[in-house]
Scaffold this motif. Structure first.
Motif, PDB file in Angstrom:
ATOM      1  N   VAL A  72      13.737  -8.362 -14.784  1.00 22.82           N
ATOM      2  CA  VAL A  72      12.532  -7.541 -14.652  1.00 22.82           C
ATOM      3  C   VAL A  72      12.942  -6.252 -13.956  1.00 22.82           C
ATOM      4  N   PRO A  73      12.771  -5.101 -14.585  1.00 23.16           N
ATOM      5  CA  PRO A  73      13.193  -3.832 -13.962  1.00 23.16           C
ATOM      6  C   PRO A  73      12.515  -3.630 -12.607  1.00 23.16           C
ATOM      7  N   PRO A  74      13.129  -2.858 -11.710  1.00 24.93           N
ATOM      8  CA  PRO A  74      12.511  -2.614 -10.390  1.00 24.93           C
ATOM      9  C   PRO A  74      11.102  -2.050 -10.525  1.00 24.93           C
ATOM     10  N   GLN A  75      10.188  -2.654  -9.788  1.00 22.44           N
ATOM     11  CA  GLN A  75       8.785  -2.276  -9.831  1.00 22.44           C
ATOM     12  C   GLN A  75       8.355  -1.740  -8.474  1.00 22.44           C
ATOM     13  N   ASP A  76       7.644  -0.611  -8.487  1.00 25.08           N
ATOM     14  CA  ASP A  76       7.075  -0.055  -7.262  1.00 25.08           C
ATOM     15  C   ASP A  76       5.780  -0.803  -6.957  1.00 25.08           C
ATOM     16  N   VAL A  77       5.767  -1.516  -5.838  1.00 25.22           N
ATOM     17  CA  VAL A  77       4.642  -2.363  -5.471  1.00 25.22           C
ATOM     18  C   VAL A  77       4.120  -1.926  -4.110  1.00 25.22           C
ATOM     19  N   ILE A  78       2.794  -1.893  -3.982  1.00 22.01           N
ATOM     20  CA  ILE A  78       2.139  -1.640  -2.697  1.00 22.01           C
ATOM     21  C   ILE A  78       1.514  -2.953  -2.247  1.00 22.01           C
ATOM     22  N   THR A  79       2.004  -3.490  -1.145  1.00 22.09           N
ATOM     23  CA  THR A  79       1.516  -4.775  -0.656  1.00 22.09           C
ATOM     24  C   THR A  79       0.110  -4.641  -0.092  1.00 22.09           C
ATOM     25  N   ARG A  80      -0.447  -5.776   0.289  1.00 24.81           N
ATOM     26  CA  ARG A  80      -1.827  -5.770   0.785  1.00 24.81           C
ATOM     27  C   ARG A  80      -1.965  -5.011   2.095  1.00 24.81           C
ATOM     28  N   ASP A  81      -0.892  -4.957   2.900  1.00 23.01           N
ATOM     29  CA  ASP A  81      -0.938  -4.187   4.141  1.00 23.01           C
ATOM     30  C   ASP A  81      -0.405  -2.763   3.942  1.00 23.01           C
ATOM     31  N   ASN A  82      -0.471  -2.256   2.690  1.00 21.04           N
ATOM     32  CA  ASN A  82      -0.180  -0.853   2.365  1.00 21.04           C
ATOM     33  C   ASN A  82       1.255  -0.445   2.688  1.00 21.04           C
ATOM     34  N   VAL A  83       2.194  -1.291   2.330  1.00 25.12           N
ATOM     35  CA  VAL A  83       3.613  -0.974   2.461  1.00 25.12           C
ATOM     36  C   VAL A  83       4.192  -0.845   1.059  1.00 25.12           C
ATOM     37  N   SER A  84       4.835   0.280   0.784  1.00 26.78           N
ATOM     38  CA  SER A  84       5.411   0.525  -0.538  1.00 26.78           C
ATOM     39  C   SER A  84       6.822  -0.041  -0.586  1.00 26.78           C
ATOM     40  N   VAL A  85       7.069  -0.954  -1.518  1.00 23.00           N
ATOM     41  CA  VAL A  85       8.374  -1.569  -1.686  1.00 23.00           C
ATOM     42  C   VAL A  85       8.752  -1.533  -3.164  1.00 23.00           C
ATOM     43  N   LYS A  86      10.024  -1.672  -3.419  1.00 24.96           N
ATOM     44  CA  LYS A  86      10.538  -1.743  -4.791  1.00 24.96           C
ATOM     45  C   LYS A  86      11.173  -3.118  -4.976  1.00 24.96           C
ATOM     46  N   VAL A  87      10.681  -3.856  -5.972  1.00 15.26           N
ATOM     47  CA  VAL A  87      11.054  -5.248  -6.165  1.00 15.26           C
ATOM     48  C   VAL A  87      11.534  -5.445  -7.595  1.00 15.26           C
ATOM     49  N   ASN A  88      12.604  -6.200  -7.762  1.00 15.51           N
ATOM     50  CA  ASN A  88      13.031  -6.632  -9.096  1.00 15.51           C
ATOM     51  C   ASN A  88      13.213  -8.137  -9.086  1.00 15.51           C
ATOM     52  N   ALA A  89      13.170  -8.721 -10.282  1.00 18.94           N
ATOM     53  CA  ALA A  89      13.211 -10.177 -10.396  1.00 18.94           C
ATOM     54  C   ALA A  89      13.918 -10.559 -11.692  1.00 18.94           C
ATOM     55  N   VAL A  90      14.069 -11.866 -11.892  1.00 12.34           N
ATOM     56  CA  VAL A  90      14.650 -12.402 -13.114  1.00 12.34           C
ATOM     57  C   VAL A  90      13.761 -13.548 -13.578  1.00 12.34           C
ATOM     58  N   PRO A 169      11.484   0.750   2.573  1.00 15.06           N
ATOM     59  CA  PRO A 169      11.722   2.125   3.056  1.00 15.06           C
ATOM     60  C   PRO A 169      12.537   2.117   4.344  1.00 15.06           C
ATOM     61  N   PRO A 170      13.293   3.192   4.601  1.00 14.19           N
ATOM     62  CA  PRO A 170      14.130   3.223   5.827  1.00 14.19           C
ATOM     63  C   PRO A 170      13.327   3.047   7.104  1.00 14.19           C
ATOM     64  N   GLU A 171      12.147   3.677   7.203  1.00 15.73           N
ATOM     65  CA  GLU A 171      11.362   3.548   8.434  1.00 15.73           C
ATOM     66  C   GLU A 171      10.880   2.118   8.638  1.00 15.73           C
ATOM     67  N   MET A 172      10.583   1.415   7.545  1.00 11.77           N
ATOM     68  CA  MET A 172      10.170   0.015   7.665  1.00 11.77           C
ATOM     69  C   MET A 172      11.350  -0.866   8.065  1.00 11.77           C
ATOM     70  N   GLN A 173      12.538  -0.540   7.592  1.00  4.20           N
ATOM     71  CA  GLN A 173      13.717  -1.296   7.999  1.00  4.20           C
ATOM     72  C   GLN A 173      13.972  -1.140   9.500  1.00  4.20           C
ATOM     73  N   ARG A 174      13.792   0.085   9.999  1.00  5.03           N
ATOM     74  CA  ARG A 174      13.969   0.292  11.444  1.00  5.03           C
ATOM     75  C   ARG A 174      12.916  -0.460  12.245  1.00  5.03           C
ATOM     76  N   ALA A 175      11.678  -0.468  11.759  1.00  8.20           N
ATOM     77  CA  ALA A 175      10.620  -1.191  12.462  1.00  8.20           C
ATOM     78  C   ALA A 175      10.900  -2.694  12.490  1.00  8.20           C
ATOM     79  N   ILE A 176      11.371  -3.235  11.370  1.00  8.60           N
ATOM     80  CA  ILE A 176      11.693  -4.658  11.322  1.00  8.60           C
ATOM     81  C   ILE A 176      12.867  -4.969  12.242  1.00  8.60           C
TER      82      ILE A 176
END
Length: 281
Positions: A72-90, A169-176
């Motif tokens: 599954v090609p990378p998909q731009d997804v906005i989660t329920r808590d309004n975080v934009s992530v890019k997800v791919n799957a098989v 996103p980089p800022e979310m990685q730093r927060a985590i």
């Protein structure tokens, strides 16, 4: 000459019949099924083995029944808590009913791939980022169930869906990272506090045991001196504990006596200041 023309007249029709026969020959492999159409109408399935079709009348579409893995090609997804992530799957799926895969959908591979993309975005948009990172197994199972239900009319069985990569996103990685660091510091402080508490309990128990027999305290004192001298050359003047106890007792008595003298001295000063109130009357 007549014999030659007669032989040719026999071989030519025979060759035409042989070519027509060979043009209808089909070999179906063990992992395939053939969907047969006669003059455009579906007439049945052909299993594995040697199969013959009526030339120019019947047509067969070969369908592979093995499990297919599609990225599954990378998909731009906005989660329920309004975080934009890019997800791919098989996605892993296989054809169960070859006739439905041909009759119900134009291109079952393309259709399943597109449906997997839309389902991935829809399901991941309903979860929060923490759930996406920690409950991936449950999310995979939910996506698999939705895909399996939607592709069942096409004769397709979706066996598994795996989310491969989540690009934050980089800022979310730093927060985590900060959150993980704070969590580890909290655990370290709790472990240190528990260690201090246990050590205090053990020391209290040891003090209780040592106070029951004075000889044990003397042995512990000598063991401490031995441990001090093992670190290097030291000059130690051991003092018996009895002397220390005598000095401590004398100091306590002297302190008690000085307190009594101070109280007496203060009372004496009170007498010099004047008579008691009851004598004045």
């Amino acid at each position: 000459m007549t014999n030659v023309f007669g032989l040719l007249g026999f071989l030519i029709p025979l060759g035409i019949v042989f070519l027509l026969f060979m043009s209808g020959v089909r070999i179906v492999n063990e992992y395939q099924n053939g969907v047969v159409f006669r003059l455009g109408r579906f007439v049945g399935l052909k299993r594995a083995g040697f199969r013959w079709l009526i030339p120019f009348v019947e047509r067969m579409v070969i369908i592979d029944l093995r499990t297919v893995a599609r990225d599954v090609p990378p998909q731009d997804v906005i989660t329920r808590d309004n975080v934009s992530v890019k997800v791919n799957a098989v996605v892993y799926f296989r054809v169960i009913h070859a006739d439905k895969a041909v009759l119900e959908v134009e291109d079952y591979l393309y259709a399943t791939s597109q449906l997997a993309q839309t389902t991935l975005r829809a399901i991941l948009g309903q979860v929060e980022l923490d759930q996406l990172l920690s409950e991936r197994e449950r999310i995979n199972h939910e996506i698999q169930q939705v895909l399996d239900a939607r592709t069942d009319p096409w004769g397709i069985k979706v066996s598994n869906v795996e989310v491969k990569h989540i690009d934050l996103p980089p800022e979310m990685q730093r927060a985590i990272a900060r959150q993980a660091e704070a969590e580890r510091e909290r655990r370290a402080k709790i472990i240190a506090a528990e260690g201090e508490h246990q050590a205090a309990e053990k020391l209290a128990m040891a003090a209780d045991v040592l106070s029951r027999n004075p000889a044990t305290l003397q042995l512990r004192y000598l063991q401490t001196l031995v441990e001090i001298t093992t670190g290097g050359n030291h000059t130690i003047l051991p003092i018996p504990l009895d002397i220390l106890r005598a000095v401590g007792a004398a100091a306590a008595r002297s302190g008690f006596g000085s307190g009594e003298d101070d109280r007496r001295h203060s009372n004496g000063h009170g007498d010099e200041d004047g008579p008691p109130a009851e004598n004045l009357t």
